[in-house]
Design a protein around this motif. Sequence first.
Motif, PDB file in Angstrom:
ATOM      1  N   LEU A   1      45.986 -34.827  -6.177  1.00 11.80           N
ATOM      2  CA  LEU A   1      43.984 -33.900  -6.156  1.00 11.80           C
ATOM      3  C   LEU A   1      44.455 -33.029  -5.608  1.00 11.80           C
ATOM      4  CD1 LEU A   1      42.168 -33.570  -7.359  1.00 11.80           C
ATOM      5  CD2 LEU A   1      40.946 -35.401  -6.658  1.00 11.80           C
ATOM      6  N   ILE A   2      44.891 -33.804  -3.932  1.00 12.41           N
ATOM      7  CA  ILE A   2      44.470 -32.976  -2.814  1.00 12.41           C
ATOM      8  C   ILE A   2      46.386 -31.763  -2.867  1.00 12.41           C
ATOM      9  CG2 ILE A   2      45.966 -32.728  -0.392  1.00 12.41           C
ATOM     10  CD1 ILE A   2      44.970 -35.819  -0.510  1.00 12.41           C
ATOM     11  N   PHE A   3      47.079 -32.043  -3.873  1.00 17.14           N
ATOM     12  CA  PHE A   3      48.115 -30.604  -3.780  1.00 17.14           C
ATOM     13  C   PHE A   3      47.082 -29.873  -4.783  1.00 17.14           C
ATOM     14  CE2 PHE A   3      50.583 -28.367  -6.577  1.00 17.14           C
ATOM     15  CZ  PHE A   3      51.555 -28.069  -5.661  1.00 17.14           C
ATOM     16  N   LEU A   4      46.494 -29.784  -5.637  1.00 21.78           N
ATOM     17  CA  LEU A   4      45.571 -28.686  -6.165  1.00 21.78           C
ATOM     18  C   LEU A   4      44.500 -28.232  -6.004  1.00 21.78           C
ATOM     19  CD1 LEU A   4      45.336 -27.775  -9.057  1.00 21.78           C
ATOM     20  CD2 LEU A   4      43.440 -29.188  -9.685  1.00 21.78           C
ATOM     21  N   LEU A   5      44.253 -29.078  -4.546  1.00 23.37           N
ATOM     22  CA  LEU A   5      42.936 -28.113  -4.014  1.00 23.37           C
ATOM     23  C   LEU A   5      43.556 -27.491  -2.524  1.00 23.37           C
ATOM     24  CD1 LEU A   5      40.018 -31.309  -3.290  1.00 23.37           C
ATOM     25  CD2 LEU A   5      40.452 -29.364  -4.553  1.00 23.37           C
ATOM     26  N   VAL A   6      44.631 -27.962  -1.802  1.00 24.47           N
ATOM     27  CA  VAL A   6      44.964 -27.165  -1.156  1.00 24.47           C
ATOM     28  C   VAL A   6      46.051 -26.144  -1.924  1.00 24.47           C
ATOM     29  CG1 VAL A   6      48.061 -27.477   0.378  1.00 24.47           C
ATOM     30  CG2 VAL A   6      45.999 -29.794   0.716  1.00 24.47           C
ATOM     31  N   PHE A   7      47.222 -26.545  -2.983  1.00 25.68           N
ATOM     32  CA  PHE A   7      47.114 -24.098  -3.319  1.00 25.68           C
ATOM     33  C   PHE A   7      46.123 -23.813  -4.011  1.00 25.68           C
ATOM     34  CE2 PHE A   7      48.145 -22.993  -7.146  1.00 25.68           C
ATOM     35  CZ  PHE A   7      49.303 -21.921  -7.532  1.00 25.68           C
ATOM     36  N   LEU A   8      44.988 -24.452  -4.213  1.00 25.96           N
ATOM     37  CA  LEU A   8      43.605 -23.520  -4.330  1.00 25.96           C
ATOM     38  C   LEU A   8      43.018 -23.005  -3.282  1.00 25.96           C
ATOM     39  CD1 LEU A   8      41.915 -25.005  -7.255  1.00 25.96           C
ATOM     40  CD2 LEU A   8      43.684 -22.928  -7.745  1.00 25.96           C
ATOM     41  N   LEU A   9      43.313 -23.592  -2.013  1.00 25.48           N
ATOM     42  CA  LEU A   9      42.404 -23.128  -1.200  1.00 25.48           C
ATOM     43  C   LEU A   9      43.634 -22.345  -0.247  1.00 25.48           C
ATOM     44  CD1 LEU A   9      39.743 -26.167  -0.288  1.00 25.48           C
ATOM     45  CD2 LEU A   9      39.322 -23.912  -0.578  1.00 25.48           C
ATOM     46  N   SER A  10      44.974 -22.625  -0.339  1.00 27.32           N
ATOM     47  CA  SER A  10      45.572 -22.071   0.908  1.00 27.32           C
ATOM     48  C   SER A  10      45.382 -20.795   0.378  1.00 27.32           C
ATOM     49  CB  SER A  10      47.370 -22.419   0.225  1.00 27.32           C
ATOM     50  OG  SER A  10      47.469 -22.371  -1.096  1.00 27.32           O
ATOM     51  N   LYS A  11      45.281 -20.226  -1.053  1.00 23.49           N
ATOM     52  CA  LYS A  11      45.197 -18.609  -1.055  1.00 23.49           C
ATOM     53  C   LYS A  11      43.997 -17.403  -0.356  1.00 23.49           C
ATOM     54  CE  LYS A  11      44.795 -15.079  -4.766  1.00 23.49           C
ATOM     55  NZ  LYS A  11      45.153 -14.971  -6.119  1.00 23.49           N
ATOM     56  N   ILE A  12      43.008 -18.513   0.502  1.00 24.12           N
ATOM     57  CA  ILE A  12      41.547 -18.333   0.510  1.00 24.12           C
ATOM     58  C   ILE A  12      42.237 -17.874   2.461  1.00 24.12           C
ATOM     59  CG2 ILE A  12      39.598 -19.056   1.538  1.00 24.12           C
ATOM     60  CD1 ILE A  12      39.215 -19.690  -1.033  1.00 24.12           C
ATOM     61  N   ALA A  13      43.545 -19.352   2.900  1.00 23.23           N
ATOM     62  CA  ALA A  13      43.316 -19.890   4.047  1.00 23.23           C
ATOM     63  C   ALA A  13      44.353 -18.931   4.799  1.00 23.23           C
ATOM     64  CB  ALA A  13      44.065 -21.329   4.295  1.00 23.23           C
ATOM     65  N   VAL A  14      45.078 -17.591   4.224  1.00 21.93           N
ATOM     66  CA  VAL A  14      46.298 -17.291   4.606  1.00 21.93           C
ATOM     67  C   VAL A  14      45.808 -15.619   4.395  1.00 21.93           C
ATOM     68  CG1 VAL A  14      48.196 -18.170   3.775  1.00 21.93           C
ATOM     69  CG2 VAL A  14      47.537 -16.905   2.482  1.00 21.93           C
ATOM     70  N   LYS A  15      44.748 -15.334   3.431  1.00 19.70           N
ATOM     71  CA  LYS A  15      44.275 -14.041   3.093  1.00 19.70           C
ATOM     72  C   LYS A  15      43.265 -12.860   4.033  1.00 19.70           C
ATOM     73  CE  LYS A  15      40.441 -12.141   0.408  1.00 19.70           C
ATOM     74  NZ  LYS A  15      39.545 -11.857  -0.101  1.00 19.70           N
TER      75      LYS A  15
END
Length: 410
Positions: A173-187
């Motif tokens: 679950l955490i991997f899914l969240l990190v994967f989705l939010l990482s795009k926002i983080a590095v934007k």
Amino acid sequence: MIKRLRRKFIIIAMSSVLLVLTVIIALINVAGYANTTSDADDTIEVIIQNKGELPASGEFFKHDEALYSTRFFSVVITDDGEVVSSLTKTAFIVTVTAEEAENYALELFEKGKTAGYYGNYRYKAGKVNVTFSSLNVTVPARMYVFLDCTDELDSFYSFLWLSILISIAGLMLIFLLVFLLSKIAVKPMAESYEKQKRFITDASHEIKTPLTIIDANTEVLEMTEGENEWTESIRKQVKRLTAMTENLVFLSRIDENAGKIQKIDFSLSVAVEEVAQPFKTLAATRGKKLDLNIAGGITYNGNEAEIRKLVSVLLDNAVKYSSENGEIYLTLRATNKGKEITVKNTVASIKEGKHDELFERFYRSDKSHNSETGGHGIGLSIAFAVVENHGGKIVARSEDGKSLTITATL
């Protein structure tokens, strides 16, 4: 680069979470196991003190029901290794016979073990004295008490597996969240990087026009006024700026097309040979020696233009920064890891070990930004980008402090 940054972000985040979860689960389960063992040992100590019997109601157990749920057996063995059969007690367990109990105890006695687990039984040996009334003799002995911990261990292992399964589900679950939010983080960084690439590309193209005009005007001046030290200096600087601009454009193009290069099968041996030959002459004019050791018949599937640029950059760097009257060695060979291009050159002095900082853009070791060598600090960063774009690896290392070896594995 942004994809690589995002991938690193995900790896670091997940590694951190995995480490924390592992430590927490390990501490909880270790504490649970230790608590189970400690409770069992306390019970065994009380049984040993009561000479192989359970204490009276209320003396040890919090609940009277515990008197009936405690399953154990005990065996007494003298220090000489003789079992005192009359003191073997199996009344509180129905799954173990007296003979089996004595065999278990003898096995542990012969191995010199006094505490631990024997299957699902927690055992412990306590010192006691045995009196033989017929002989009127008292001898030292050991009482082995085996406490059945099946229920406690089953509960422990059930909790262990449950905690592991829950942790795995949580990690997913955490991997899914990190994967989705990482795009926002590095934007923000991605946008900044894209702006930087556009600036470099646009600026490089804008610089080309005035450089061409300056070069043409210098040529006119030389035709009318004749060549002199000033026009020669202008031409030299124009040439240097033109080379830097071309390298910036090349580097920007590699960044833009990362992972999208057009690959073909070509002779790597021929390409390296053709690029290296002119540098032999260049090295000789500077009092240096370039030795080539190029294995024949090596082919490679990649972008030939970029690979030729890679070899050119490595040799250009070696010729510029090698020591006076230095020696340069270029080697091409096929290994189990891939095609290996190695350029080694002598230097006046360098710190031993890895030198990955040389691949940083605009890096200069002396920090003075001295341009006497004609370099501008992006050559090796181009080499790094080319190798990375081909899925390879490049390292710079000094083994002796007097030479630098750069190895590119494709």
